[in-house]
Structures are given as C-alpha cells and as structure tokens.
Design a protein around this motif. Sequence first.
Motif, PDB file in Angstrom:
ATOM      1  N   PRO A   1       0.858  -0.882   0.028  1.00 34.38           N
ATOM      2  CA  PRO A   1      -0.076   0.043   0.096  1.00 34.38           C
ATOM      3  C   PRO A   1       0.950   1.268  -0.166  1.00 34.38           C
ATOM      4  O   PRO A   1       1.902   1.607   0.888  1.00 34.38           O
ATOM      5  CB  PRO A   1      -0.742  -0.086   1.418  1.00 34.38           C
ATOM      6  CG  PRO A   1       0.091  -1.163   1.929  1.00 34.38           C
ATOM      7  CD  PRO A   1       1.071  -1.833   1.557  1.00 34.38           C
TER       8      PRO A   1
ATOM      9  N   ALA B   1      -0.304   4.467  -1.221  1.00 33.53           N
ATOM     10  CA  ALA B   1      -1.183   5.570  -1.529  1.00 33.53           C
ATOM     11  C   ALA B   1      -1.239   6.582  -0.297  1.00 33.53           C
ATOM     12  O   ALA B   1      -2.074   7.370  -0.775  1.00 33.53           O
ATOM     13  CB  ALA B   1      -2.735   4.877  -1.950  1.00 33.53           C
ATOM     14  N   GLY B   2      -0.822   6.448   0.699  1.00 32.79           N
ATOM     15  CA  GLY B   2      -0.720   7.307   1.949  1.00 32.79           C
ATOM     16  C   GLY B   2      -0.473   8.744   1.514  1.00 32.79           C
ATOM     17  O   GLY B   2       0.460   8.870   0.602  1.00 32.79           O
ATOM     18  N   LEU B   3      -0.855   9.772   2.155  1.00 37.24           N
ATOM     19  CA  LEU B   3      -0.619  10.972   1.812  1.00 37.24           C
ATOM     20  C   LEU B   3       0.812  11.514   2.374  1.00 37.24           C
ATOM     21  O   LEU B   3       1.454  12.378   1.876  1.00 37.24           O
ATOM     22  CB  LEU B   3      -1.524  11.968   2.575  1.00 37.24           C
ATOM     23  CG  LEU B   3      -3.070  12.016   2.145  1.00 37.24           C
ATOM     24  CD1 LEU B   3      -4.034  12.575   2.839  1.00 37.24           C
ATOM     25  CD2 LEU B   3      -3.032  12.449   0.420  1.00 37.24           C
TER      26      LEU B   3
ATOM     27  N   THR C   1       1.877  12.746   4.880  1.00 37.88           N
ATOM     28  CA  THR C   1       1.956  14.082   5.529  1.00 37.88           C
ATOM     29  C   THR C   1       3.337  14.740   6.507  1.00 37.88           C
ATOM     30  O   THR C   1       3.731  15.627   6.342  1.00 37.88           O
ATOM     31  CB  THR C   1       0.624  14.686   6.082  1.00 37.88           C
ATOM     32  OG1 THR C   1       0.397  13.497   7.401  1.00 37.88           O
ATOM     33  CG2 THR C   1      -0.627  14.621   5.376  1.00 37.88           C
ATOM     34  N   ARG C   2       3.565  13.663   7.003  1.00 34.88           N
ATOM     35  CA  ARG C   2       4.878  13.691   8.117  1.00 34.88           C
ATOM     36  C   ARG C   2       6.089  14.091   7.332  1.00 34.88           C
ATOM     37  O   ARG C   2       6.883  14.569   8.037  1.00 34.88           O
ATOM     38  CB  ARG C   2       5.004  12.267   9.016  1.00 34.88           C
ATOM     39  CG  ARG C   2       3.997  12.284   9.966  1.00 34.88           C
ATOM     40  CD  ARG C   2       3.860  11.131  10.858  1.00 34.88           C
ATOM     41  NE  ARG C   2       3.820  10.076   9.842  1.00 34.88           N
ATOM     42  CZ  ARG C   2       4.104   8.687   9.906  1.00 34.88           C
ATOM     43  NH1 ARG C   2       4.778   8.470  11.264  1.00 34.88           N
ATOM     44  NH2 ARG C   2       3.792   7.949   9.067  1.00 34.88           N
TER      45      ARG C   2
ATOM     46  N   LYS D   1       6.078   8.880  -0.600  1.00 30.75           N
ATOM     47  CA  LYS D   1       7.242   8.901   0.524  1.00 30.75           C
ATOM     48  C   LYS D   1       7.894   7.429   0.421  1.00 30.75           C
ATOM     49  O   LYS D   1       8.894   7.400   0.555  1.00 30.75           O
ATOM     50  CB  LYS D   1       6.513   8.895   1.936  1.00 30.75           C
ATOM     51  CG  LYS D   1       6.526   7.732   2.857  1.00 30.75           C
ATOM     52  CD  LYS D   1       5.769   7.885   3.877  1.00 30.75           C
ATOM     53  CE  LYS D   1       4.607   7.030   4.007  1.00 30.75           C
ATOM     54  NZ  LYS D   1       4.027   7.050   5.302  1.00 30.75           N
ATOM     55  N   GLU D   2       7.291   6.567  -0.268  1.00 33.90           N
ATOM     56  CA  GLU D   2       7.949   5.153  -0.618  1.00 33.90           C
ATOM     57  C   GLU D   2       9.122   5.466  -1.742  1.00 33.90           C
ATOM     58  O   GLU D   2       9.854   4.470  -1.863  1.00 33.90           O
ATOM     59  CB  GLU D   2       6.970   4.253  -1.153  1.00 33.90           C
ATOM     60  CG  GLU D   2       6.060   3.902   0.094  1.00 33.90           C
ATOM     61  CD  GLU D   2       4.848   4.767   0.489  1.00 33.90           C
ATOM     62  OE1 GLU D   2       4.734   5.635  -0.264  1.00 33.90           O
ATOM     63  OE2 GLU D   2       3.996   4.625   1.397  1.00 33.90           O
TER      64      GLU D   2
ATOM     65  N   GLN E   1      -6.146   3.586  -5.225  1.00 27.87           N
ATOM     66  CA  GLN E   1      -7.037   4.007  -4.309  1.00 27.87           C
ATOM     67  C   GLN E   1      -7.287   5.216  -4.448  1.00 27.87           C
ATOM     68  O   GLN E   1      -6.646   6.293  -4.609  1.00 27.87           O
ATOM     69  CB  GLN E   1      -6.262   3.646  -2.945  1.00 27.87           C
ATOM     70  CG  GLN E   1      -7.196   3.844  -1.851  1.00 27.87           C
ATOM     71  CD  GLN E   1      -6.364   4.131  -0.370  1.00 27.87           C
ATOM     72  OE1 GLN E   1      -5.288   4.328  -0.339  1.00 27.87           O
ATOM     73  NE2 GLN E   1      -7.046   4.099   0.642  1.00 27.87           N
TER      74      GLN E   1
ATOM     75  N   GLY F   1      -7.531   5.321   4.247  1.00 28.63           N
ATOM     76  CA  GLY F   1      -7.086   4.458   5.361  1.00 28.63           C
ATOM     77  C   GLY F   1      -6.320   3.125   4.940  1.00 28.63           C
ATOM     78  O   GLY F   1      -6.503   2.722   3.606  1.00 28.63           O
TER      79      GLY F   1
HETATM   80  P1  UTP Z   1       0.457   6.171   7.397  1.00 23.38           P
HETATM   81  O1  UTP Z   1      -0.053   5.850   8.520  1.00 23.38           O
HETATM   82  O2  UTP Z   1       2.084   6.022   7.345  1.00 23.38           O
HETATM   83  O3  UTP Z   1      -0.073   7.058   6.634  1.00 23.38           O
HETATM   84  O4  UTP Z   1       0.322   4.849   6.382  1.00 23.38           O
HETATM   85  P2  UTP Z   1       0.487   8.069   5.410  1.00 23.38           P
HETATM   86  O5  UTP Z   1      -0.658   8.807   4.925  1.00 23.38           O
HETATM   87  O6  UTP Z   1       1.298   7.248   4.569  1.00 23.38           O
HETATM   88  O7  UTP Z   1       1.675   9.161   6.164  1.00 23.38           O
HETATM   89  P3  UTP Z   1       1.460  10.297   7.254  1.00 23.38           P
HETATM   90  O8  UTP Z   1       0.914   9.701   8.566  1.00 23.38           O
HETATM   91  O9  UTP Z   1       0.383  11.026   6.761  1.00 23.38           O
HETATM   92  O10 UTP Z   1       2.696  11.043   7.277  1.00 23.38           O
HETATM   93  C1  UTP Z   1       0.586   3.478   6.608  1.00 23.38           C
HETATM   94  C2  UTP Z   1       0.695   2.812   5.248  1.00 23.38           C
HETATM   95  O11 UTP Z   1      -0.570   2.625   4.523  1.00 23.38           O
HETATM   96  C3  UTP Z   1      -0.235   3.373   3.306  1.00 23.38           C
HETATM   97  C4  UTP Z   1       0.587   4.325   3.429  1.00 23.38           C
HETATM   98  O12 UTP Z   1       1.143   4.385   2.059  1.00 23.38           O
HETATM   99  C5  UTP Z   1       1.611   3.691   4.287  1.00 23.38           C
HETATM  100  O13 UTP Z   1       2.416   2.842   3.449  1.00 23.38           O
HETATM  101  N1  UTP Z   1      -1.817   3.904   3.016  1.00 23.38           N
HETATM  102  C6  UTP Z   1      -2.428   4.678   4.221  1.00 23.38           C
HETATM  103  C7  UTP Z   1      -2.484   3.699   1.807  1.00 23.38           C
HETATM  104  O14 UTP Z   1      -1.973   3.017   1.070  1.00 23.38           O
HETATM  105  N2  UTP Z   1      -3.681   4.404   1.689  1.00 23.38           N
HETATM  106  C8  UTP Z   1      -4.244   5.245   3.032  1.00 23.38           C
HETATM  107  O15 UTP Z   1      -5.395   5.444   2.666  1.00 23.38           O
HETATM  108  C9  UTP Z   1      -3.573   5.252   4.065  1.00 23.38           C
END
Ligand code: UTP
Length: 292
Positions: free
Chosen positions: A9, A11-13, A15-16, A26-27, A104, A109
């Motif tokens: 996964p 697709a996270g934002l 933000t940190r 970030k990946e 996604q 989440g």
């Molecule tokens: P994180 O909790 O680290 O969230 O996600 P994030 O959005 O990547 O980073 P921050 O907290 O905003 O800095 C844990 C993993 O789940 C993936 C992220 O890419 C990461 O590998 N993820 C999270 C998704 O693929 N989709 C989502 O909707 C949320």
Amino acid sequence: MLIRKAVFPVAGLGTRFLPATKASAKEILPVVDKPLVQYAVKEAIAAGAEEMVFITSHTKNSIMDHFDRDYELESVLREDGKEELLAAVHDVLPEGISCVYIRQSEQKGLGHAIRCALPAVGDQDFSIILADDLIANGFQPVMAQMHRVYQQFGTSVIAVQRVPESETHKYGIVQVREIEAGVSEIENIVEKPDPSEAPSNLAVVGRYILTPRIFRLLDKTGVGAGGEIQLTDAIRTLMTEQTVLAYEFDGTRYDCGNKLGYLQANVEMGLRHDEIGDDFRDYLKKFAATLD
Ligand code: UTP
C-alpha cells in the motif's frame, strides 16, 4: 504453501514528510541509493513472491516508472560500458517478477487500501509490506522469517516488536498468548491505545501474511481510529474466526515515515554500503567529534 502475491500500500498522503511528499510518494524516497519501495520489493521476492501488487494514488506515478524498464537508459549504460550500473538497474525488477497497479481513489486508510487489492489477490493467502517500515539486520529478511512461521502453522502471521510503553498510541497493540519463543496467538488487538489502556507494549509493524477472508471483513469494517478504515479492526474480527499469530522478528526496524527514523536508516545503510561505507564512517567520526 507459498505466498505468491505481495501487496504494497503506497497511497498514503505522507503528511509527516511534507513538502517532500507533495508530488511524489514517500515510498520513493531513497535510503542511500535505493527507494524505500525497492527494499520492500526485494524483501518480498526473497520470501518467494512473484506478483507485486501496488495500491497507488494519483501522485504515485514515480513508483510505476521505477519498476518499468528504461530501454534508453539501459542502452546508454551499455554503450558506456557501465556494467555495474546496468546490473543495478536490471536488479530493480528481476526476470519473472510482475507488477500490478491498483488506484485507491480516496485515502480512506490502510484497511481501505488493502481492500482495493482484492481483484489482484483473489482467493489466496497473501503478504503485505509497508515500505516505510524498513527492517534490516535480521538473520534473514523479515518476510522470509514470517514465511517460515506461516509454513509451520498455516495461518495468518503479523510482525510485532516491543516498543516503549509511552509510544503505544502510535501503533496497533496486541495482547498475546505465547506458543513458542517468538510466536504467539493474538487474543486482542487495539489501534493506537493510550498507554493507560494498552494491553501490552507489543506493537504491530508493517508486515502481514493474511488469509483472503480479510477482504470480506474489511467490507464490513466501518471508520475507526483517526477517521480511517483500519486494517487492525478487520484483523480483530478475523481473530474471532481464525488463529492469527504474532511473530517477534529478528531485525532492526526504522520508521521511515518520520524524519528521524528515515535519517537513522540512511546512517545505518550508509555505514553498511559496499561503495561508501568506509568513507562515510570516517566522515561521521570526524563530524561527531565537532559536536558538543
Ligand atoms: P501511514 O499511517 O504512514 O499514513 O500509512 P501516511 O498517509 O502514509 O503518512 P502520514 O501519517 O500522513 O505521514 C501506513 C501505510 O499505509 C499506506 C501508506 O502509504 C503507508 O504505507 N496507506 C495509508 C495507503 O495506502 N492508503 C491510505 O489511505 C492510508
């Protein structure tokens, strides 16, 4: 009993890590000379996976590009006789390994991201690697360690590690019953509990082997901690139907989703790097002497 499909996964934002993650994943951030996601893919391949399933978002094209062949670059490297670099570029995705990308559409989440993998995974046990949890120095790559446990017990396995009690609010925390050294049955799992409510200090980190039942359970999982669909909540239901094991892995984990963990990973991997390790060690020693 082989796990052929690994889900990433990505697709996270992130933000940190803004602004670095504003337009790219970030990946894709490099640790020394390889993006985080490449370490994760290597780990999956070392455990026998052949199909990599990436859950991506609209800002993550760089991941697709990274795992694509770049014939122009390869021909330039070949013409210039840069065989080592050519091998490094080929090594990004070895022969016989395929990639699938699923979007996604909304960042709802980790649980929602994993549910998106259903069309690619189907009715098979599968692994999940969160690339921002980089794990080094084990007696073998962590997913291969987990695969051994999976082959022995034939059920879901989740990687865990002990964390300081003050940090339980950052993790999924499990309550367990030990079966043998390092392997326990999970009796309860709570997402990001306050230290006063945490059932232990054993934290879930970003490695899972799960049965496909999780997809149906994710369908029924509502919004949880942080307003997101949490994988942890679906695993709590899975536990009531099937055995879910916690495995205390051997290795050092770096949380590369935060700046400090990412810098620490670069220091460690830099020191271990064949090409620059010795020079980097000399530099660090000199630099450390100038501190204080
Ligand atoms: P994180 O909790 O680290 O969230 O996600 P994030 O959005 O990547 O980073 P921050 O907290 O905003 O800095 C844990 C993993 O789940 C993936 C992220 O890419 C990461 O590998 N993820 C999270 C998704 O693929 N989709 C989502 O909707 C949320």
